[in-house]
Design a protein around this motif. Structure first.
Motif, short mmCIF file in Angstrom:
data_model
loop_
_atom_site.label_atom_id
_atom_site.label_comp_id
_atom_site.label_asym_id
_atom_site.label_seq_id
_atom_site.Cartn_x
_atom_site.Cartn_y
_atom_site.Cartn_z
N GLU A 117 0.79 -1.27 0.13
CA GLU A 117 -0.04 -0.17 -0.03
C GLU A 117 0.86 1.15 0.03
OE1 GLU A 117 -2.75 -0.31 3.38
OE2 GLU A 117 -4.10 -1.80 2.35
N ALA A 118 2.23 1.10 -0.08
CA ALA A 118 3.19 2.33 -0.15
C ALA A 118 2.89 3.01 -1.56
CB ALA A 118 4.38 1.89 0.17
N SER A 119 3.20 4.24 -1.25
CA SER A 119 3.20 5.06 -2.60
C SER A 119 4.46 4.69 -3.49
CB SER A 119 3.26 6.74 -2.33
OG SER A 119 2.08 7.00 -1.50
N LEU A 120 5.74 4.41 -2.68
CA LEU A 120 6.89 4.10 -3.22
C LEU A 120 7.54 3.03 -2.58
CD1 LEU A 120 8.92 4.75 -5.43
CD2 LEU A 120 10.31 6.15 -3.86
N VAL A 121 8.21 2.05 -2.95
CA VAL A 121 8.85 0.88 -2.02
C VAL A 121 10.28 1.20 -2.53
CG1 VAL A 121 8.93 -1.47 -1.51
CG2 VAL A 121 6.65 -0.45 -2.07
N VAL A 122 11.21 1.37 -1.56
CA VAL A 122 12.72 1.31 -1.99
C VAL A 122 13.33 -0.13 -1.50
CG1 VAL A 122 14.81 2.37 -1.31
CG2 VAL A 122 12.60 3.66 -1.40
N LEU A 123 13.52 -0.94 -2.43
CA LEU A 123 14.23 -2.32 -2.03
C LEU A 123 15.66 -2.03 -1.86
CD1 LEU A 123 12.77 -4.47 -4.91
CD2 LEU A 123 11.78 -3.82 -2.69
N THR A 124 16.24 -2.69 -0.83
CA THR A 124 17.60 -2.58 -0.56
C THR A 124 18.05 -4.05 -0.42
OG1 THR A 124 17.46 -2.48 2.01
CG2 THR A 124 17.18 -0.40 0.54
N VAL B 198 11.57 1.41 -6.45
CA VAL B 198 13.32 1.49 -6.86
C VAL B 198 14.15 0.73 -5.79
CG1 VAL B 198 13.02 3.97 -7.55
CG2 VAL B 198 13.43 3.34 -5.13
N CYS B 199 15.44 0.82 -6.28
CA CYS B 199 16.28 -0.41 -5.66
C CYS B 199 17.63 0.09 -5.23
CB CYS B 199 16.19 -1.47 -6.72
SG CYS B 199 17.32 -3.07 -6.00
N LEU B 200 18.28 0.13 -4.47
CA LEU B 200 19.58 0.36 -3.89
C LEU B 200 20.22 -1.06 -3.48
CD1 LEU B 200 22.02 2.29 -3.39
CD2 LEU B 200 21.15 2.21 -1.09
N ASN B 201 20.89 -1.37 -4.50
CA ASN B 201 21.99 -3.02 -4.17
C ASN B 201 23.20 -2.59 -3.76
OD1 ASN B 201 19.80 -5.48 -5.69
ND2 ASN B 201 19.87 -4.55 -3.81
N VAL B 202 23.90 -3.22 -2.92
CA VAL B 202 25.39 -3.19 -2.78
C VAL B 202 26.05 -4.47 -3.05
CG1 VAL B 202 24.82 -1.21 -1.06
CG2 VAL B 202 25.09 -3.76 -0.30
N VAL B 203 27.38 -4.38 -3.07
CA VAL B 203 28.03 -5.99 -2.85
C VAL B 203 28.97 -5.43 -1.59
CG1 VAL B 203 29.85 -7.16 -3.92
CG2 VAL B 203 28.03 -6.00 -5.58
N MET B 204 29.26 -6.57 -0.75
CA MET B 204 30.01 -6.04 0.23
C MET B 204 31.27 -6.80 0.26
SD MET B 204 27.70 -4.71 2.08
CE MET B 204 28.22 -4.89 3.97
N ASP B 205 32.45 -6.37 0.70
CA ASP B 205 33.86 -6.81 0.78
C ASP B 205 33.83 -7.83 1.70
OD1 ASP B 205 34.48 -5.56 2.81
OD2 ASP B 205 35.50 -4.05 2.00
N GLU B 206 35.11 -8.41 1.83
CA GLU B 206 35.31 -9.52 2.75
C GLU B 206 35.33 -8.99 4.51
OE1 GLU B 206 38.55 -10.42 -0.46
OE2 GLU B 206 36.83 -8.72 -0.04
N ALA C 177 27.97 -0.03 -5.21
CA ALA C 177 26.49 0.11 -5.05
C ALA C 177 25.96 0.82 -6.45
CB ALA C 177 26.12 1.14 -4.00
N ALA C 178 24.61 0.40 -6.61
CA ALA C 178 23.87 0.74 -7.73
C ALA C 178 22.56 0.99 -7.28
CB ALA C 178 23.89 -0.41 -8.81
N TYR C 179 21.96 1.97 -7.96
CA TYR C 179 20.72 2.77 -7.45
C TYR C 179 20.00 3.01 -8.67
CZ TYR C 179 16.71 5.76 -6.37
OH TYR C 179 15.56 6.46 -6.19
N GLY C 180 18.65 2.58 -8.71
CA GLY C 180 17.60 2.70 -9.95
C GLY C 180 16.61 1.78 -10.00
#
Length: 414
Positions: free
Chosen positions: A150-157, A227-235, A242-245
């Protein structure tokens, strides 16, 4: 030479008197400021989506979906930044909810939520554990968490890692299984099987014609306004990329980065692999250590020896009666799993595929008698670990210090 490998919140030191080589690379940990800058740069240069501040307006209700306590994702770095941008754009803190994407995991405790999000979350922002059995909305073909639906916008992370079923984590996986109904989650994970066997198109880094991933994307796309903000973690569990879009664009950028930076070429599968889950939270439980088994097994030849370090401070995270299933033939395990499908039973099948094809030594806090019932040999101390390594007939071993962070590949691997 002494080796120090992650185990729980500490390290285990082992003297190895054989020649060994390391699978993976040790990267220099970035400072917290560098992590902030990586995320900020990604959000200032969106991929096929508007900037976050341009995607909302005053009065909007926004749901931010974050991963749970079972994996490091850098949410304590980027959640405050997302909140700041939303509120600067006019979204009231009271209209923002952070949903912990539990899938079928238990609810996160207050302490775990504080560890996930850090100390900078305003009190007015509501934080909610997803419940796969209550508070759902039918979107036509999938049921999802009401606050998200029901959100106006969902930010996936979330962090993109190699995943034993979906190929890669991240992207739409935050929705399915993250905030979906129990029925939708179980249906998706049942696609792991093709008859009485594991589907050959299901596995880490496999994207093309992967039925688990295709189902995740189909169900996830039922929810618009994302929209989505995904990241890659180091060791060192710090944000390295990171990438957003748009969901697909951000996920694909992170998956491509991971594939090019973290797939290790090896000339052939090896007779002995000594692997660590990478410490807490990756070795939180035996269930959560599944990626360690599946990834390290890719480097170990059938009939070879796997030595695995996984603390399992939260135990097996399997029903007690499932330990006995390890003694059954694989086809019978598959039949029983499919007849009454549950996630922990699937984990037994996935682990059994490795345990029945290799000799597995497990250094953990699990009871030794239960480890033996599961078809593995328990290891109780670093001294015993050294003795086992000394007794192995091979003079060379491969060491995999971060088995959840890297994926071995040999010629012909796909």
């Amino acid at each position: 030479m002494d080796l120090s490998l992650p185990y729980g919140s500490e390290h285990v030191s082992v003297r190895v008197r054989k020649h060994y080589h390391i699978l993976g690379r040790t990267s220099r940990a970035s400072s917290h400021n560098a992590q902030d800058q990586i995320v900020r740069d990604a959000m200032e240069h969106p991929l096929q989506a508007p900037r976050l501040a341009d995607a909302v307006r005053a009065g909007d209700r926004v749901a931010i979906v974050v991963s749970d306590y079972t994996r490091p994702t850098g949410a304590d770095v980027y959640a405050p930044m997302i909140l700041s941008q939303l509120m600067e754009a006019g979204v009231a803190a009271e209209n923002i909810v952070i949903v912990i994407a539990l899938g079928l995991h238990r609810p996160a405790s207050d302490q775990e939520i504080a560890s996930i999000l850090g100390p900078q979350i305003p009190e007015q922002v509501r934080v909610e554990n997803h419940n796969p059995d209550q508070g759902l909305v039918d979107l036509g073909g999938v049921q999802m968490n009401r606050a998200v639906a029901e959100a106006s916008l969902v930010v996936l992370t979330g962090a993109v890692t190699f995943h034993p079923m979906a190929g890669y984590s991240g992207g739409y996986k935050s929705l399915v299984p993250g905030v979906a109904s129990r029925q939708d989650i179980l249906h998706n994970h049942l696609l792991y099987f093709q008859g009485d066997h594991a589907n050959p198109r299901v596995g880490p880094a496999i994207v093309e014609r992967n039925p688990v991933l295709e189902d995740i994307r189909r169900r996830g796309q039922a929810l618009g306004r994302t929209v989505c903000l995904n990241v890659v973690m180091d060791e060192q569990h710090r944000v390295a990329f990171a990438a957003y879009g748009s969901v697909d664009s951000a996920w694909y950028a992170c998956a491509s980065f991971l594939r090019h930076s973290s797939i290790i070429d090896i000339p052939k599968r090896l007779p002995v692999v000594f692997a660590s889950a990478g410490g807490f939270p990756c070795d939180f439980s035996f269930y959560q250590s599944m990626k360690t088994l599946t990834n390290s097994a890719l480097a170990c030849e059938p009939g070879g020896t796997l030595i695995v370090l996984s603390e399992c401070r939260n135990g097996w995270e399997l029903r007690d009666e499932l330990i006995g299933m390890f003694s059954l033939p694989l086809k019978e395990i598959a039949r029983q799993v499919k007849s009454d499908f549950r996630m922990d039973a699937l984990a037994v099948y996935m682990a059994a595929r490795v345990i029945k094809s290799r000799c597995v030594f497990l250094f953990s806090s699990l009871p030794a008698d239960q480890v033996r019932r599961a078809g593995m040999e328990p290891v109780n101390s670093p001294t015993e670990l050294e003795r086992i390594i000394d007794m192995l007939p091979t003079c060379e071993i491969a060491v995999f210090p971060e088995a959840t962070s890297f994926l071995p590949a040999w010629p012909g691997f796909s």
